[in-house]
Design an enzyme around this catalytic site. Structure first.
Site, PDB file in Angstrom:
ATOM      1  CE  LYS A  94       9.203  12.392   0.191  1.00 25.44           C
ATOM      2  NZ  LYS A  94      10.172  12.217   1.515  1.00 25.44           N
TER       3      LYS A  94
ATOM      4  CE  LYS B  68      14.030   1.689   4.196  1.00 25.79           C
ATOM      5  NZ  LYS B  68      13.474   1.741   2.654  1.00 25.79           N
TER       6      LYS B  68
ATOM      7  NE  ARG C 293       5.978  10.628  -1.421  1.00 22.84           N
ATOM      8  CZ  ARG C 293       4.696  11.843  -0.478  1.00 22.84           C
ATOM      9  NH1 ARG C 293       4.827  12.804  -1.728  1.00 22.84           N
ATOM     10  NH2 ARG C 293       5.188  11.976   0.294  1.00 22.84           N
TER      11      ARG C 293
ATOM     12  CB  THR D  79      12.625   4.933   6.666  1.00 21.84           C
ATOM     13  OG1 THR D  79      11.971   4.599   5.223  1.00 21.84           O
ATOM     14  CG2 THR D  79      12.099   5.035   8.177  1.00 21.84           C
TER      15      THR D  79
END
Length: 816
Positions: free
Chosen positions: A562, A668, A557, A664
């Protein structure tokens, strides 16, 4: 697990669905009809198993998992994989396609009917945006695989988040009508419709000497459940995700319509349906806040009514409700479940306050997913009071009793003001969760530490027993075996496929780090995945990318914390270095970005525009484009992630330390052998401990160092004044890129406040990126680190997380 379904059975069932649902046979069906038919075959298999499970259900405790998002992606491939039917379906479809050829059907009538075509026909379910929703989807898969009696609950968003269109580098939000095809997985349960009431006023009356409450003049909305079935892996266990759709009790006012007021006659139904139109309506204005609160109450009221009704049918009395149910709320969005359950126990069941409150406090648990203010929701008192009058009174009573208890414990007024649920005209949902829930957990060791030292420090000091940590995990079956089948085959050849249900068995790969042949095969698989992604990028966006370059990826996002912007600053510095020294020995890189920005988030949308301006500059520069390319993947979603993650070699996890709860995406990527470039934030801390510092690239301030620097007085402008390469980059952004877009607000925000300390971490970030590039020049070392990441990734499986929840919070027995 029953796998007695044959290829012949699948063909027969498929043809039956075509005939009975669409009135077509093989020779004249469309691609969409064929897709829907195969989905209905799988849906029927799952429905039968759910029915059998319901019949056998005993007195076990049930889990109800409430999340405003469930980012499922596509369901056909997942359900086929979990049911063990992927290869049988492929064979059945292949044989049916061959039979069409035998019937002499023209080639142009055969297109679109392979299994791969079916997968591409399915839209991504538009029920989420980022990590919160994808985590909920992973957990629901693990709950089912582990045999837990669980139901997920959310909203049946008609358009989901939005479909991202990029026009001249700018994001535009378009409706995403995923239900036009995706509704094939939904089973409407009209008979279980409930009514949710808004507005109006509360009337008090006395019945047999007892004060009771009546909701008068309310605006009523019907909540219609639509169930999506969730299959477990290698098990007959099936759970469901219940999605609520909104509708008015009166679709059309015939009196108004007869009077010629045609639009107004439809108004009430339109106002009801808007509740479930889109995920996260902009709330930077009154109407937006009103709609968000309406969504949240609609969702939780319908859910609680549904749970209570089923409980009464099975058990009669609600006094044992907490023994039969645990309600878990995923972030603060479903917090109104607390006063809503109180409302039902008090007003509809006639309980006394203390008895009802005890039941509620023993029934509800809460996971906090971020320390960011937008997830620690606060609502203006006037909106709650107007929209939810009875809930408002209950909230006031909870708050009054809480404050009284705090005062009796001798706490001061300032402390009470920080802990209060309602204070200064504001309703604080996180404080309500911390007080009312029997368990409160963070989602990484670092994050949980911040919760008890900072966000909920006062509540922790009062009730230490309820605070704990459960580090997040991801569905390793989907995010490795399903999306990266070649890697799955390589792993299975080396250690067997037991890791699919026992993810810690991935640790066995550690004994193969010196296996040169396996490392070469690992690199070859990565190369083929890169070629597949390159083909997709060229087909969808017309951009040529070099599979021999490092695929360096940041997808999440779009939010300032971030720090996609830090990545852009580094890219521009690298561009300057190439321009200054075009003959340097530099490892080529392709930088991938994928992100959606909230429609009303000005700075995030401006950063997307900047990424495109930088891409135009670099990709069209013959000198620079030999060494680097920038690609923004439009409309990033789960199905794109399934292509991107297996192909990526560097995973950018660069949030400012202390802000990301876990992340998360990092899990992955490591499952697929990417190496993390990241700060010591969220689960990066634990990943570095599991994988070893030699197999991860850590840079930047720690959370403690960042906090100390803020307290001492952080000056980004001072860094700008002395750091010449950084100053050139920021000055370039200020000057613009010849596309008439003004990025002055970005530079000013960095020089005046730099809230997320990009400039403080810039030099460290550039150094670690150089280190990563140098390591890539040694394939053996790189592939060894890649295998080490895969080997350590089992610790971050959702199965492990869910088993911890079941044991430490939900008091449920894992069935597998």
């Amino acid at each position: 697990m029953n796998t007695n379904i044959s290829v012949g059975d699948i063909k027969k069932l498929f043809l039956g669905k075509l005939k009975h649902h669409f009135g077509r046979d093989l020779k004249d069906c469309t691609r969409t009809q064929a897709f829907r038919s195969i989905c209905l075959v799988l849906r029927d298999i799952m429905a039968q198993r759910l029915s059998e499970k319901t019949e056998l259900k005993g007195e076990e405790r049930e889990l109800h998992y409430l999340s405003i998002e469930f980012l499922l992606g596509r369901s056909l491939s997942k359900n086929a994989f979990n049911l063990g039917l992927t290869e049988k379906i492929k064979q059945a479809v292949s044989e049916l396609l061959a039979s069409r050829k035998e019937l002499g059907i023209p080639e142009d009538k055969l297109s679109g009917l392979s299994f791969e075509d079916f997968l591409e026909t399915e839209p991504d379910a538009g029920l989420g945006n980022g990590g919160l929703g994808r985590l909920a989807a992973c957990y629901l898969d693990s709950m089912t695989t582990l045999g837990l009696p669980a139901t997920g609950y959310s909203i049946c968003y008609e358009y989901g988040i939005f479909k991202q269109a990029i026009i001249d580098g700018a994001q535009f939000e378009m409706p995403d009508p995923w239900l036009e095809v995706g509704d094939v997985w939904l089973i409407p349960r009209i008979e279980e419709t409930v009514t949710v009431r808004f507005g109006g006023h509360i009337e008090e009356y006395t019945d047999a000497g007892v004060t009771k409450y009546r909701h008068a003049d309310s605006t009523d909305v019907l909540a219609i459940p639509k169930d999506m079935l969730i299959s477990g892996y290698r098990t007959n266990h099936v759970n469901k995700l219940r999605l609520w759709a909104a509708q008015s009790p009166t679709e059309i006012d015939m009196t108004l319509f007869a009077g010629g007021k045609h639009i107004k006659a439809m108004e009430q139904n339109a106002m009801a349906q808007v509740i479930t139109k889109v995920l996260y309506p902009d709330d930077n204005h009154f109407e937006g806040k009103l709609l968000r609160l309406r969504q949240q109450y609609f969702f939780v009221s319908a859910t609680v009514q549904s749970i209570v009704r089923e409980h009464k049918q099975k058990h009669g009395d609600l006094r044992n409700f907490h023994m039969r149910h645990v309600i878990h709320i995923n972030d603060t969005h479903p917090t109104l479940v607390i006063p809503e359950l109180m409302r039902i126990l008090l007003d509809e069941e006639g309980m006394e306050w203390d008895e009802a409150w005890t039941i509620v406090r023993r029934s509800v648990a809460y996971t906090n997913h971020t320390v960011m203010s937008e997830a620690l929701e606060c609502w203006p008192q006037n909106i709650v009071e107007m929209l939810l009058p009875r809930v408002w009174r209950i909230l006031c009573e909870i708050n009054d009793r809480y404050i009284t208890a705090l005062r009796e414990e001798g706490l001061g007024e300032y402390t009470i003001s920080q802990m209060a649920i309602i204070w200064n005209g504001e309703v604080r949902m996180a404080n309500l969760c911390a007080y009312a829930c029997f368990a409160v957990n963070g989602v990484s060791a670092l994050h949980s530490g911040i919760l008890i030292r900072d966000i909920f420090a006062l509540q922790y000091n009062r009730e230490k027993f309820k605070f704990l940590n459960v580090t997040n995990g991801v569905d390793h079956r989907r995010w490795l075996a399903q999306i990266n089948p070649e890697l799955h085959a390589l792993i299975s050849d080396a250690i067997g496929d037991g890791y699919l249900t026992r993810p810690n068995e991935l640790r066995k790969l550690a004994s193969h780090v010196k296996d040169a042949r396996l490392l070469e095969d690992l690199a070859a698989i990565k190369r083929r995945n890169k070629e597949r992604l390159a083909h997709y990028v060229y087909r969808e966006q017309g951009i040529v990318v070099d599979p021999d370059s490092i695929f360096d990826t940041q997808v999440k996002r779009l939010h300032e914390y971030k720090r996609q912007l830090l990545n852009v600053l580094r890219i521009l510095r690298l561009y300057d270095e190439i321009r200054e020294n075009p003959n340097a020995n530099m490892t080529p890189r392709t930088f991938f970005f994928g992100a959606k920005a909230a429609g009303g988030y000005y700075m995030a949308k401006l950063i997307i525009r900047l990424i495109h301006s930088v891409a135009e500059l670099i990709n069209n520069d013959p000198m620079a484009s030999r060494f680097m390319k920038v690609v923004f993947l439009q409309n990033y979603r789960v199905s794109v992630a399934e292509l991107l993650i297996p192909a990526s070699e560097i995973s950018e996890q660069i949030s400012i330390a202390g802000k990301e709860a876990s992340g998360t995406g990092n899990m992955k990527f490591m499952l697929n052998g990417a190496l993390t470039v990241g700060t010591l934030d969220g689960a990066n801390v634990e990943i570095s401990e599991f994988v070893g510092n030699e197999h991860i690239f850590i840079f930047g301030l720690t959370a403690q160092e960042a906090d100390r620097l803020r307290r001492e007085g952080y000056s980004s402008s001072a860094i700008y004044s002395v750091h010449e390469p950084l100053r050139r980059v920021l000055d370039r952004i200020s000057a613009g890129f010849g596309d008439e877009v003004d990025y002055g607000d970005i530079v000013r925000s960095l020089l005046i406040s730099d809230t997320y300390m990009l400039l403080a971490d810039f030099e460290s970030y550039c150094r670690i990126q150089k280190t990563a590039g140098e390591k890539y020049l040694s394939p053996r070392a790189w592939n060894t680190s890649s295998l080490a990441n895969i080997s350590a990734a089992g610790a971050f499986a959702a199965d492990r997380s869910v088993a911890q929840y079941a044991d430490h919070i939900w008091n449920l027995q894992v069935g597998r």
